[in-house]
Motif scaffolding. Structure first.
Motif, PDB file in Angstrom:
ATOM      1  N   VAL A   1       0.902  -1.359   0.068  1.00 25.33           N
ATOM      2  CA  VAL A   1      -0.046   0.090  -0.081  1.00 25.33           C
ATOM      3  C   VAL A   1       0.932   1.373   0.196  1.00 25.33           C
ATOM      4  N   GLU A   2       1.870   1.024   0.791  1.00 24.78           N
ATOM      5  CA  GLU A   2       2.766   2.384   0.962  1.00 24.78           C
ATOM      6  C   GLU A   2       3.468   2.581  -0.589  1.00 24.78           C
ATOM      7  N   ASP A   3       3.829   1.506  -1.463  1.00 25.80           N
ATOM      8  CA  ASP A   3       4.525   1.786  -2.519  1.00 25.80           C
ATOM      9  C   ASP A   3       3.409   2.145  -3.504  1.00 25.80           C
ATOM     10  N   MET A   4       2.060   1.878  -3.415  1.00 26.64           N
ATOM     11  CA  MET A   4       1.144   2.384  -4.195  1.00 26.64           C
ATOM     12  C   MET A   4       0.827   3.832  -3.948  1.00 26.64           C
ATOM     13  N   ALA A   5       0.921   4.189  -2.627  1.00 25.40           N
ATOM     14  CA  ALA A   5       0.732   5.795  -2.225  1.00 25.40           C
ATOM     15  C   ALA A   5       1.894   6.570  -2.774  1.00 25.40           C
ATOM     16  N   ILE A   6       3.033   6.094  -2.973  1.00 24.86           N
ATOM     17  CA  ILE A   6       3.916   6.780  -3.389  1.00 24.86           C
ATOM     18  C   ILE A   6       4.086   7.240  -4.846  1.00 24.86           C
ATOM     19  N   GLU A  43       4.559   6.022  12.533  1.00 25.95           N
ATOM     20  CA  GLU A  43       4.689   5.126  13.530  1.00 25.95           C
ATOM     21  C   GLU A  43       5.238   3.589  13.195  1.00 25.95           C
ATOM     22  N   TRP A  44       4.499   3.021  12.110  1.00 24.67           N
ATOM     23  CA  TRP A  44       4.942   1.828  11.544  1.00 24.67           C
ATOM     24  C   TRP A  44       5.919   1.900  10.819  1.00 24.67           C
ATOM     25  N   LYS A  45       6.303   3.057   9.937  1.00 21.35           N
ATOM     26  CA  LYS A  45       7.372   3.357   9.079  1.00 21.35           C
ATOM     27  C   LYS A  45       8.557   3.090   9.990  1.00 21.35           C
ATOM     28  N   GLU A  46       8.651   3.427  11.170  1.00 19.45           N
ATOM     29  CA  GLU A  46       9.985   3.544  11.828  1.00 19.45           C
ATOM     30  C   GLU A  46      10.517   2.128  12.239  1.00 19.45           C
ATOM     31  N   SER A  47       9.449   0.946  12.233  1.00 20.72           N
ATOM     32  CA  SER A  47       9.774  -0.315  12.304  1.00 20.72           C
ATOM     33  C   SER A  47       9.904  -1.114  11.058  1.00 20.72           C
ATOM     34  N   SER A  48       9.911  -0.896   9.949  1.00 24.15           N
ATOM     35  CA  SER A  48       9.859  -1.208   8.687  1.00 24.15           C
ATOM     36  C   SER A  48      11.328  -1.580   8.014  1.00 24.15           C
ATOM     37  N   GLY A  49      12.346  -1.534   8.765  1.00 24.35           N
ATOM     38  CA  GLY A  49      13.852  -2.047   8.249  1.00 24.35           C
ATOM     39  C   GLY A  49      13.801  -3.333   7.559  1.00 24.35           C
TER      40      GLY A  49
END
Length: 247
Positions: free
Chosen positions: A179-184, A218-224
């Protein structure tokens, strides 16, 4: 005998009218309410608002009279009257604060974003998916203002439900990243993510996994890594469910 029959027919007619009025209202109350509503609008608001239609709500036993300004998408409101034609309330102030503009913007937002979601998720697995803004953000829209993505109040949120045999948190993490990739790629500023995965209809395993109202920052910080994000989403989901169990 004839008198008794006439009395029974009149009684039956009255009963029928009573029940029909309960579901559809009665024309006298409707016309009386319309007249009172028109006078109310002329006295309290503006002559630009013209009567459009009346609808009866059997659940509340109220007559809702709609008024609209010509050549306007957002300038319309309802005046509600009771059985006796008395004005009980109206939503003029809500309209003035921009509620109808917000609803129109939400519709136009969906017209842009629904096809984007549908093009990124297989229709056979997509139960629903939509992007919206919080309803609490409706105040402040200039009436009849032109829609644009920049005008929509942030943060935008996405609600997504997909079907997949893999109902693990690892797969949930993959969906978040997808979803993040779609949004970007589509310049969508998504700030809140709610995603639910349930087993396919023909799956023997009917389990599900979800994470609702997760702030992007918040979740982006834990997406390593996918595994790190999966662990974060599992912890978040358990905590969220505990906090909202009795609500």
């Amino acid at each position: 005998m004839k008198k008794l029959l006439v009395i029974l027919l009149i009684a039956a007619l009255l009963v029928a009218i009573y029940f029909l009025s309960g579901f559809y209202g009665n024309p006298i109350s409707s016309m009386l309410g319309k007249s009172k509503a028109e006078k109310f609008v002329q006295k309290n608001y503006s002559d630009e608002y013209k009567y459009e239609e009346t609808k009866y709500d059997f659940k509340t036993s109220k007559y809702h009279h709609k008024f609209r300004a010509e050549n306007s998408s957002d300038k319309h409101f309802t005046v509600s009257t009771n059985f006796w034609g008395k004005v009980k309330y109206d939503d003029y102030e809500i309209m003035k604060k921009g509620f109808h503009t917000f609803i129109r913007f939400e519709k136009e937002l969906r017209e842009i974003t629904d096809p984007i979601i549908e093009s990124n998720f297989d229709k056979s697995s997509l139960t629903y998916g939509f992007i919206s803004s919080k309803i609490e953000n409706y105040e402040g829209f200039p009436l009849d203002s032109k829609f644009s993505l920049d005008a929509i109040p942030k943060p935008l949120s996405i609600d997504l439900h997909v079907q997949d045999n893999d109902t693990s948190y690892v797969n949930l993490a993959k969906q978040f990243l997808k979803v993040e990739d779609m949004a970007i790629k589509n310049n969508l500023d998504l700030g809140i993510y709610s995603i639910l995965i349930t087993g396919n209809e023909d799956a023997t395993d009917k389990s599900s996994v979800h994470a609702f109202y997760v702030p992007y920052d918040e979740w982006k910080e834990s997406s390593g890594s996918v595994e790190e994000l999966a662990a974060y989403l599992e912890e978040y989901s358990i905590k969220y469910d505990e906090e909202n169990e009795n609500k």
